[in-house]
Scaffold this motif. Structure first.
Motif, PDB file in Angstrom:
ATOM      1  N   ALA A  30       0.598   6.221 -14.988  1.00 17.40           N
ATOM      2  CA  ALA A  30      -0.575   5.247 -14.470  1.00 17.40           C
ATOM      3  C   ALA A  30       0.129   4.060 -14.129  1.00 17.40           C
ATOM      4  O   ALA A  30      -0.206   3.463 -13.206  1.00 17.40           O
ATOM      5  CB  ALA A  30      -1.566   5.345 -15.204  1.00 17.40           C
ATOM      6  N   ALA A  31       0.963   3.601 -15.236  1.00 22.65           N
ATOM      7  CA  ALA A  31       1.606   2.244 -15.232  1.00 22.65           C
ATOM      8  C   ALA A  31       2.596   1.977 -13.973  1.00 22.65           C
ATOM      9  O   ALA A  31       2.730   1.378 -13.046  1.00 22.65           O
ATOM     10  CB  ALA A  31       2.192   1.979 -16.166  1.00 22.65           C
ATOM     11  N   LEU A  32       3.672   3.286 -13.883  1.00 25.16           N
ATOM     12  CA  LEU A  32       4.431   3.085 -12.585  1.00 25.16           C
ATOM     13  C   LEU A  32       3.489   3.183 -11.159  1.00 25.16           C
ATOM     14  O   LEU A  32       3.890   2.369 -10.357  1.00 25.16           O
ATOM     15  CB  LEU A  32       5.393   4.229 -12.499  1.00 25.16           C
ATOM     16  CG  LEU A  32       6.500   4.414 -13.731  1.00 25.16           C
ATOM     17  CD1 LEU A  32       7.265   5.749 -13.767  1.00 25.16           C
ATOM     18  CD2 LEU A  32       7.407   3.101 -13.551  1.00 25.16           C
ATOM     19  N   ALA A  34       0.627   2.045 -10.728  1.00 27.08           N
ATOM     20  CA  ALA A  34      -0.098   0.713 -10.383  1.00 27.08           C
ATOM     21  C   ALA A  34       1.185  -0.304 -10.221  1.00 27.08           C
ATOM     22  O   ALA A  34       0.892  -1.215  -9.088  1.00 27.08           O
ATOM     23  CB  ALA A  34      -0.468   0.299 -11.683  1.00 27.08           C
ATOM     24  N   ILE A  35       2.264  -0.108 -10.795  1.00 29.18           N
ATOM     25  CA  ILE A  35       3.317  -1.281 -10.132  1.00 29.18           C
ATOM     26  C   ILE A  35       3.857  -0.953  -8.859  1.00 29.18           C
ATOM     27  O   ILE A  35       3.750  -1.748  -7.849  1.00 29.18           O
ATOM     28  CB  ILE A  35       4.500  -1.244 -10.872  1.00 29.18           C
ATOM     29  CG1 ILE A  35       4.296  -1.562 -12.580  1.00 29.18           C
ATOM     30  CG2 ILE A  35       5.900  -1.702 -10.567  1.00 29.18           C
ATOM     31  CD1 ILE A  35       5.217  -1.306 -13.666  1.00 29.18           C
ATOM     32  N   LEU A  36       3.858   0.502  -8.457  1.00 29.19           N
ATOM     33  CA  LEU A  36       4.373   0.489  -6.971  1.00 29.19           C
ATOM     34  C   LEU A  36       2.986   0.362  -5.990  1.00 29.19           C
ATOM     35  O   LEU A  36       3.403  -0.063  -4.856  1.00 29.19           O
ATOM     36  CB  LEU A  36       4.401   2.236  -6.939  1.00 29.19           C
ATOM     37  CG  LEU A  36       5.930   2.743  -7.577  1.00 29.19           C
ATOM     38  CD1 LEU A  36       6.149   4.225  -7.520  1.00 29.19           C
ATOM     39  CD2 LEU A  36       7.105   1.954  -6.793  1.00 29.19           C
ATOM     40  N   THR A  37       1.872   0.624  -6.493  1.00 27.67           N
ATOM     41  CA  THR A  37       0.907  -0.056  -5.527  1.00 27.67           C
ATOM     42  C   THR A  37       0.837  -1.451  -5.357  1.00 27.67           C
ATOM     43  O   THR A  37       0.698  -1.954  -4.178  1.00 27.67           O
ATOM     44  CB  THR A  37      -0.487   0.434  -6.219  1.00 27.67           C
ATOM     45  OG1 THR A  37      -0.532   1.969  -6.444  1.00 27.67           O
ATOM     46  CG2 THR A  37      -1.763   0.041  -5.190  1.00 27.67           C
ATOM     47  N   PHE A  38       1.110  -2.353  -6.398  1.00 22.19           N
ATOM     48  CA  PHE A  38       1.098  -3.534  -6.172  1.00 22.19           C
ATOM     49  C   PHE A  38       2.252  -4.153  -5.315  1.00 22.19           C
ATOM     50  O   PHE A  38       2.197  -4.663  -4.535  1.00 22.19           O
ATOM     51  CB  PHE A  38       1.507  -4.337  -7.726  1.00 22.19           C
ATOM     52  CG  PHE A  38       1.726  -5.716  -7.664  1.00 22.19           C
ATOM     53  CD1 PHE A  38       0.761  -6.641  -7.576  1.00 22.19           C
ATOM     54  CD2 PHE A  38       2.941  -6.226  -8.002  1.00 22.19           C
ATOM     55  CE1 PHE A  38       0.911  -7.924  -7.645  1.00 22.19           C
ATOM     56  CE2 PHE A  38       3.318  -7.644  -7.948  1.00 22.19           C
ATOM     57  CZ  PHE A  38       2.407  -8.372  -7.899  1.00 22.19           C
ATOM     58  N   LEU A  39       3.339  -3.428  -5.665  1.00 28.63           N
ATOM     59  CA  LEU A  39       4.646  -3.834  -4.770  1.00 28.63           C
ATOM     60  C   LEU A  39       4.661  -3.126  -3.240  1.00 28.63           C
ATOM     61  O   LEU A  39       5.253  -3.969  -2.490  1.00 28.63           O
ATOM     62  CB  LEU A  39       5.955  -3.286  -5.452  1.00 28.63           C
ATOM     63  CG  LEU A  39       6.404  -3.837  -6.767  1.00 28.63           C
ATOM     64  CD1 LEU A  39       7.546  -3.245  -7.235  1.00 28.63           C
ATOM     65  CD2 LEU A  39       6.778  -5.258  -6.543  1.00 28.63           C
ATOM     66  N   VAL A  40       4.140  -1.954  -2.887  1.00 24.60           N
ATOM     67  CA  VAL A  40       4.317  -1.258  -1.763  1.00 24.60           C
ATOM     68  C   VAL A  40       3.092  -1.134  -1.036  1.00 24.60           C
ATOM     69  O   VAL A  40       2.892  -1.608   0.177  1.00 24.60           O
ATOM     70  CB  VAL A  40       4.872  -0.099  -2.050  1.00 24.60           C
ATOM     71  CG1 VAL A  40       5.114   0.677  -0.608  1.00 24.60           C
ATOM     72  CG2 VAL A  40       6.335  -0.194  -2.492  1.00 24.60           C
ATOM     73  N   ILE A  41       2.062  -0.545  -1.589  1.00 18.85           N
ATOM     74  CA  ILE A  41       0.786  -0.259  -1.002  1.00 18.85           C
ATOM     75  C   ILE A  41       0.004  -1.266  -0.469  1.00 18.85           C
ATOM     76  O   ILE A  41      -0.498  -1.338   0.593  1.00 18.85           O
ATOM     77  CB  ILE A  41       0.006   0.952  -1.930  1.00 18.85           C
ATOM     78  CG1 ILE A  41       0.700   2.380  -2.216  1.00 18.85           C
ATOM     79  CG2 ILE A  41      -1.332   1.246  -1.161  1.00 18.85           C
ATOM     80  CD1 ILE A  41       1.483   2.910  -1.056  1.00 18.85           C
ATOM     81  N   TYR A  42      -0.142  -2.166  -1.487  1.00 20.13           N
ATOM     82  CA  TYR A  42      -1.343  -3.350  -1.322  1.00 20.13           C
ATOM     83  C   TYR A  42      -0.576  -3.977  -0.023  1.00 20.13           C
ATOM     84  O   TYR A  42      -1.579  -4.600   0.765  1.00 20.13           O
ATOM     85  CB  TYR A  42      -1.418  -4.141  -2.586  1.00 20.13           C
ATOM     86  CG  TYR A  42      -1.801  -5.219  -2.166  1.00 20.13           C
ATOM     87  CD1 TYR A  42      -3.267  -5.737  -1.956  1.00 20.13           C
ATOM     88  CD2 TYR A  42      -1.410  -6.537  -2.450  1.00 20.13           C
ATOM     89  CE1 TYR A  42      -3.978  -6.690  -1.586  1.00 20.13           C
ATOM     90  CE2 TYR A  42      -1.787  -7.999  -2.158  1.00 20.13           C
ATOM     91  CZ  TYR A  42      -3.002  -8.024  -1.932  1.00 20.13           C
ATOM     92  OH  TYR A  42      -3.923  -9.355  -1.796  1.00 20.13           O
TER      93      TYR A  42
END
Length: 591
Positions: A30-32, A34-42
């Protein structure tokens, strides 16, 4: 009774430990994500939202009204003849450059791996040197050499009494520079494939009566087709996202490609952020289609060339022709490394770039340290160097740690969700650097007290931009570690984090240091992602170099190009020394 109680207690402990492990792995995944969502998806989502709305991110930030959603920006972009022209120029420049890159890369991989050419190690080193030159520096160097009026090449032609003239401020100039500087991508893929190919396949063809040239084109090259296609498409994709070379060689004749056109849209008054977002989405879609095409072309066919039997790559005896292949390597080195370096040195130390004749070129009275004194008198110079190093260190440390966590999860665990982690971490392959910059601009420019205007937004954009490269660089290190070493640690009572700290990280340390070095170098030389994210306080070296060039002072531009190149060389050399020391230490510990 005691035995039953002990077994019951042990079962409860095992169940409790299993529950804790499942909870930990769930939180880890979940943490990874969330980080990838913050860096790439958003950021990508905000870029798409910006392309589908008519609100201004500077005024409205992320509070975009859904009532304003439409495809008007895309329709306007597709109907705009300037966009069509920029897209056509992009495809011609990148396509032509890719053809040259494939020809050069294939030739040098064959020379180095499959012939008895003398000094092959020297030629191999020369083949990858262009990778270390920032694209903007390469563009500036070739502008000094190939300017139609003041270019050093034309000065030499005039001195020799020749009517030949070179004009690199043109489409063919862009194609030429793209081709010679991105040939190393093809070389790296194809040379590795040639080393791993069983020579018995070629020997069988020659026994059947095929000539060496026929064998080369009917057996060797078809069998390494995956490597050729991968190198070709990677070169094309990288060229699509390059801003520095087209900005230097295309600007004097108003030759726009998609990257330079996107930057122009954000520099107009008022800035056309929505239109820029729409063009950026188009560029991202084109890149994504090429990545998909690469996967599609390589699937469904067998290219197996490595069997269980040991073999050594054979060397073709060229006889006296081996000196011709050696000469080709020397000529490439002269064209790609020596000539541009000499051009930068001349422009950096010469007081004025007007060169009347060849005698004036060698007049030492015309040379001084004026341009170096001028750039170091500018407070932005030292600030940009400090900012670049700071961003590079943050990118290397944070990005290296994240890539290690992602790589370990993908390659060393079987947790659910690792497929999604793999997919999201690979997405930036299809996102050119300039598009990453536009996406982060949309994501953070309107957020009060956010990341925009800080060093961190540059570092995070670079981490997202180069994540696939870093994870791929680390994957080999993970795959080389046998799973029984981790299992032995688990038997001894080590948990996952303890096993990673005491077993995996020490053994993978050379790969970790190499990936962090790669991140550091890429961050120092990155321009595309920086263009939309810097402020006067966070300006980095690549942006200041572009500023010097656009200011029209070639002397200052060349001087600062040399400073950036020397700094990169020193940092790469130091990182290699540290990596070599670490590798030797690991050998000593495991031996």
């Amino acid at each position: 009774m005691h035995g039953q109680a002990d077994r019951r207690s042990e079962a409860m402990r095992s169940a409790s430990e299993g529950t804790r492990r499942r909870a930990f792995t769930g939180l880890w995944v979940a943490a990874l994500l969330a980080i990838l969502t913050f860096l790439v998806i958003y950021p990508v989502f905000m870029l798409l939202l910006g392309a589908l709305t008519d609100t201004n991110p500077v005024v409205d930030g992320i509070r975009l009204s859904l009532s304003h959603l439409s495809i008007a920006n895309f329709l306007a972009v597709l109907a705009n003849p300037n966009v069509a022209e920029a897209l056509l120029n992009t495809l011609i420049a990148c396509g032509g450059g890719t053809v040259i890159a494939v020809a050069i890369g294939l030739l040098f991989s064959w020379i180095v791996v499959r012939t008895n050419t003398p000094f092959k190690g020297f030629i191999a080193a020369a083949s990858i040197l262009p990778l270390f030159a920032p694209p903007l520096v390469a563009g500036v160097a070739w502008a000094i050499l190939g300017s139609p009026k003041t270019g050093l090449i034309n000065t030499m032609f005039k001195w020799m009494g020749s009517d030949l003239r070179v004009d690199l401020y043109s489409m063919w100039g862009l194609v030429f520079v793209f081709g010679i500087y991105y040939a190393p991508y093809v070389y790296m893929f194809t040379s590795s494939a040639l080393r791993n190919m069983d020579p018995s396949l070629e020997e069988a063809a020659e026994i059947s009566g095929a000539s060496p040239i026929a064998t080369l084109f009917t057996v060797t090259f078809p069998l390494i087709m995956p490597a050729i296609v991968s190198g070709m498409l990677l070169s094309f994709i990288v060229m699509l996202g390059i801003y520095g070379i087209p900005a230097v060689l295309g600007a004097p004749t108003n030759l726009n490609v998609l990257t330079t056109y996107i930057f122009k849209l954000t520099n107009w008054s008022p800035p056309l952020y929505n239109t820029a977002a729409a063009v950026a989405i188009i560029l991202m879609v084109v890149t994504g289609l090429l990545v998909y095409l690469q996967q599609k072309l390589l699937s469904g066919r067998s290219y197996t060339t490595v069997a269980g039997k040991a073999f050594r790559p054979r060397s073709l005896d060229l006889g006296p022709w081996r000196w011709l292949t050696f000469a080709i390597g020397i000529v490439y080195l002269l064209i790609v490394v020596v000539l541009p370096s000499l051009a930068l040195i001349v422009a950096a130390f010469r007081k004025f770039m007007f060169i009347r004749d060849v005698a004036s070129l060698f007049d030492m009275r015309q040379y001084s340290l004026t341009h170096f004194e001028s750039i170091f008198d500018n407070p932005l110079t030292m600030r940009s160097i400090y900012n670049a190093v700071e961003v590079g260190v943050i990118t290397a440390v944070v990005g290296g740690a994240l890539a290690f966590a992602i790589g370990y999860t993908i390659h060393r665990t079987r947790v659910s969700g690792r497929g999604a982690i793999d997919l999201i971490s690979t997405l930036p392959v299809a996102i050119p650097g300039l598009v990453v910059g536009v996406a982060y601009l949309w994501a953070w420019i309107g957020v009060p007290g956010g990341l925009y205007g800080t060093i961190w937004i540059l570092a995070l954009a670079f981490i997202a931009r180069f994540m696939p490269d870093t994870v791929k660089a680390l994957s080999t290190s993970f795959l080389q570690i046998h799973r029984e070493l981790e299992e032995a640690a688990w038997v001894c009572g080590k948990g996952m984090l303890g096993t990673v700290r005491t077993i995996v990280l020490p053994l993978a340390r050379p790969g970790v240091l190499a990936s962090m070095t790669l991140l550091f170098v890429l961050a120092i030389r990155e321009l595309g992602s920086s263009l939309f994210l810097y402020t006067s306080n966070t300006m980095v070296m690549s942006v200041l170099l572009l500023d010097y060039y656009e200011g029209g002072n070639i002397g200052k531009t060349a001087a600062f190009s040399l400073v950036q190149t020397v700094l990169l060389g020193v940092l790469i050399g130091g990182a290699n020394w540290l990596s070599r020391g670490s590798a030797q230490g690991n050998v000593a510990r495991t031996g």
